[in-house]
Design a protein around this motif. Sequence first.
Motif, PDB file in Angstrom:
ATOM      1  N   GLY A   1     -34.735  43.296 -11.695  1.00 34.42           N
ATOM      2  CA  GLY A   1     -35.819  43.975 -11.012  1.00 34.42           C
ATOM      3  C   GLY A   1     -36.048  43.501  -9.592  1.00 34.42           C
ATOM      4  N   LYS A   2     -35.379  42.418  -9.172  1.00 24.69           N
ATOM      5  CA  LYS A   2     -35.584  41.875  -7.832  1.00 24.69           C
ATOM      6  C   LYS A   2     -34.310  41.787  -7.005  1.00 24.69           C
ATOM      7  CE  LYS A   2     -39.601  39.070  -9.088  1.00 24.69           C
ATOM      8  NZ  LYS A   2     -40.203  37.710  -9.081  1.00 24.69           N
ATOM      9  N   GLY A   3     -33.172  41.685  -7.662  1.00 23.84           N
ATOM     10  CA  GLY A   3     -31.921  41.508  -6.938  1.00 23.84           C
ATOM     11  C   GLY A   3     -31.523  40.047  -6.883  1.00 23.84           C
ATOM     12  N   PHE A   4     -30.731  39.686  -5.880  1.00 23.22           N
ATOM     13  CA  PHE A   4     -30.237  38.314  -5.761  1.00 23.22           C
ATOM     14  C   PHE A   4     -31.229  37.456  -4.978  1.00 23.22           C
ATOM     15  CE2 PHE A   4     -26.247  40.588  -6.535  1.00 23.22           C
ATOM     16  CZ  PHE A   4     -25.694  39.790  -7.525  1.00 23.22           C
ATOM     17  N   GLU A   5     -31.431  36.242  -5.460  1.00 18.15           N
ATOM     18  CA  GLU A   5     -32.249  35.265  -4.759  1.00 18.15           C
ATOM     19  C   GLU A   5     -31.444  33.979  -4.606  1.00 18.15           C
ATOM     20  OE1 GLU A   5     -35.697  34.465  -7.130  1.00 18.15           O
ATOM     21  OE2 GLU A   5     -34.610  33.134  -8.499  1.00 18.15           O
ATOM     22  N   LEU A   6     -31.778  33.207  -3.593  1.00 20.85           N
ATOM     23  CA  LEU A   6     -31.055  31.959  -3.359  1.00 20.85           C
ATOM     24  C   LEU A   6     -31.266  31.007  -4.524  1.00 20.85           C
ATOM     25  CD1 LEU A   6     -29.299  30.320  -1.403  1.00 20.85           C
ATOM     26  CD2 LEU A   6     -31.409  29.421  -0.409  1.00 20.85           C
ATOM     27  N   PHE A   7     -30.164  30.527  -5.080  1.00 20.61           N
ATOM     28  CA  PHE A   7     -30.202  29.628  -6.222  1.00 20.61           C
ATOM     29  C   PHE A   7     -29.899  28.190  -5.804  1.00 20.61           C
ATOM     30  CE2 PHE A   7     -27.537  27.648  -9.630  1.00 20.61           C
ATOM     31  CZ  PHE A   7     -28.534  27.448 -10.567  1.00 20.61           C
ATOM     32  N   GLN A   8     -28.906  28.035  -4.920  1.00 19.83           N
ATOM     33  CA  GLN A   8     -28.455  26.696  -4.546  1.00 19.83           C
ATOM     34  C   GLN A   8     -27.597  26.790  -3.296  1.00 19.83           C
ATOM     35  OE1 GLN A   8     -26.148  24.880  -7.672  1.00 19.83           O
ATOM     36  NE2 GLN A   8     -25.715  23.024  -6.527  1.00 19.83           N
ATOM     37  N   THR A   9     -27.599  25.756  -2.480  1.00 20.83           N
ATOM     38  CA  THR A   9     -26.624  25.646  -1.390  1.00 20.83           C
ATOM     39  C   THR A   9     -25.843  24.354  -1.578  1.00 20.83           C
ATOM     40  OG1 THR A   9     -28.087  24.466   0.136  1.00 20.83           O
ATOM     41  CG2 THR A   9     -28.134  26.894   0.195  1.00 20.83           C
ATOM     42  N   VAL A  10     -24.586  24.364  -1.140  1.00 19.68           N
ATOM     43  CA  VAL A  10     -23.746  23.170  -1.264  1.00 19.68           C
ATOM     44  C   VAL A  10     -23.098  22.892   0.091  1.00 19.68           C
ATOM     45  CG1 VAL A  10     -23.285  23.512  -3.727  1.00 19.68           C
ATOM     46  CG2 VAL A  10     -21.749  24.498  -2.022  1.00 19.68           C
ATOM     47  N   PRO A  11     -22.833  21.630   0.396  1.00 23.16           N
ATOM     48  CA  PRO A  11     -22.194  21.302   1.678  1.00 23.16           C
ATOM     49  C   PRO A  11     -20.744  21.767   1.699  1.00 23.16           C
ATOM     50  CG  PRO A  11     -22.394  19.346   0.308  1.00 23.16           C
ATOM     51  CD  PRO A  11     -23.139  20.439  -0.403  1.00 23.16           C
ATOM     52  N   THR A  12     -20.351  22.425   2.778  1.00 19.73           N
ATOM     53  CA  THR A  12     -18.980  22.914   2.901  1.00 19.73           C
ATOM     54  C   THR A  12     -18.461  22.633   4.303  1.00 19.73           C
ATOM     55  OG1 THR A  12     -19.843  25.138   3.397  1.00 19.73           O
ATOM     56  CG2 THR A  12     -19.225  24.689   1.119  1.00 19.73           C
ATOM     57  N   LYS A  13     -17.153  22.800   4.482  1.00 15.82           N
ATOM     58  CA  LYS A  13     -16.499  22.491   5.750  1.00 15.82           C
ATOM     59  C   LYS A  13     -15.550  23.632   6.106  1.00 15.82           C
ATOM     60  CE  LYS A  13     -16.698  17.583   4.547  1.00 15.82           C
ATOM     61  NZ  LYS A  13     -15.906  16.359   4.208  1.00 15.82           N
ATOM     62  N   GLY A  14     -16.070  24.569   6.903  1.00 19.20           N
ATOM     63  CA  GLY A  14     -15.251  25.725   7.251  1.00 19.20           C
ATOM     64  C   GLY A  14     -14.825  26.491   6.017  1.00 19.20           C
ATOM     65  N   ALA A  15     -15.760  26.712   5.100  1.00 19.26           N
ATOM     66  CA  ALA A  15     -15.439  27.303   3.797  1.00 19.26           C
ATOM     67  C   ALA A  15     -14.818  28.685   3.933  1.00 19.26           C
ATOM     68  CB  ALA A  15     -16.697  27.379   2.947  1.00 19.26           C
TER      69      ALA A  15
END
Length: 276
Positions: A194-208
Motif C-alpha cells: 500500500g506504500k511502495g518501497f521505503e529505505l530499509f538499510q544502507t551499506v558502505p560501498t566503493k564505486g558499486a
Amino acid sequence: MRRSTSSSSLLPPSDDDGRGSSGDIDPTISTIWRFNGTAFVEFQAVETAGANAWCAFEIDGQHFLAVANSHDGLLNASSPVNSTVLRFDGRRFVTHQQIPTYMGLDIESFRIDNETYLAIANTESKAEGFSVKSPVLKWSREQARFMPFQLLATSAATGVTHFAIGDTDFLAVANRYGRTGHRERSPIFRWRPGKGFELFQTVPTKGAYDWEFFTIGSSHFLALANHWDEEAPNRKHPIDIDSVVYIYNGTTYGFVHYQSLATVGAEQWRHFAIGA
C-alpha cells in the motif's frame, strides 16, 4: 544480446576528476539471437543507444524485452535518452513503449502481488547531476503500458536488483558515485504494501556496480561488486579493492558483513550451483 559499441562514460572514472569522460558514441545496433536446436543464429537487430542492460518478462501471455539505454551519442551522457520496452508480436520484437531515462545503466522487471513492475537505474542528469532519482514503473492493464509509480533516491545508480525473503520484497541499488566520491553508501529498499518501497538499510560501498542475491540452505546472501576507490591501499590502482558478501540476519532483520573477497575492478557477480 550484444552491444556493438560502448560509451567511454561507462568506463572507470579518470584520475583527473574522479568522474570520467563522456566521449561521444554513435547509436548502436543490438542483436537478438535465437537457438535453432543446435546453435544460436541471428534473429533480429534492434536499434539501441548505448545499451547497457536487458531484461525479459511476460505479462498476461505476452512476451517483452526491455533495454536500458545510456547515451544517444549527440551530447554528453547526462542528457536524457529513452529506454525501450519491446513486445514480441509473434514474428519479431516491436517497440511498445519509450521511457525517458538519464544514462540508464540497469533495468529489472519483477512481480509483486500479481502486478508487474520495472525499475531502472538512472546515473546522471544535467539538472540533478548524480542525485538524479531512479524510477519504478507499474504495468497498467487498462493502458497496456508502464506508468510512473515511484522515484527512488539514488546517487549515480549503476545497478538495481529485486529479490524476496519470505513474503517481503526488496530492491538493492548500487550507488557508484556521490558527494563522498566513490565511497557512497548504497541503499536497500523494502516493499511496504500500500506504500511502495521505503529505505530499509544502507551499506558502505566503493564505486558499486551491481548486486547479486542468492540463497544457500536457509541463508540469504547479497554480493556486491566494488569497482573503484580513491582511498584504495594502492592509490595507483584504485580498482584493486575487495568486494563484499553480506548475509541476512534474521534476528536484527538486516544485512551484515559476511566476507570480503579480493577483486579487481569488479562490475558484476553471478551465483550458480552445479549438482545437488
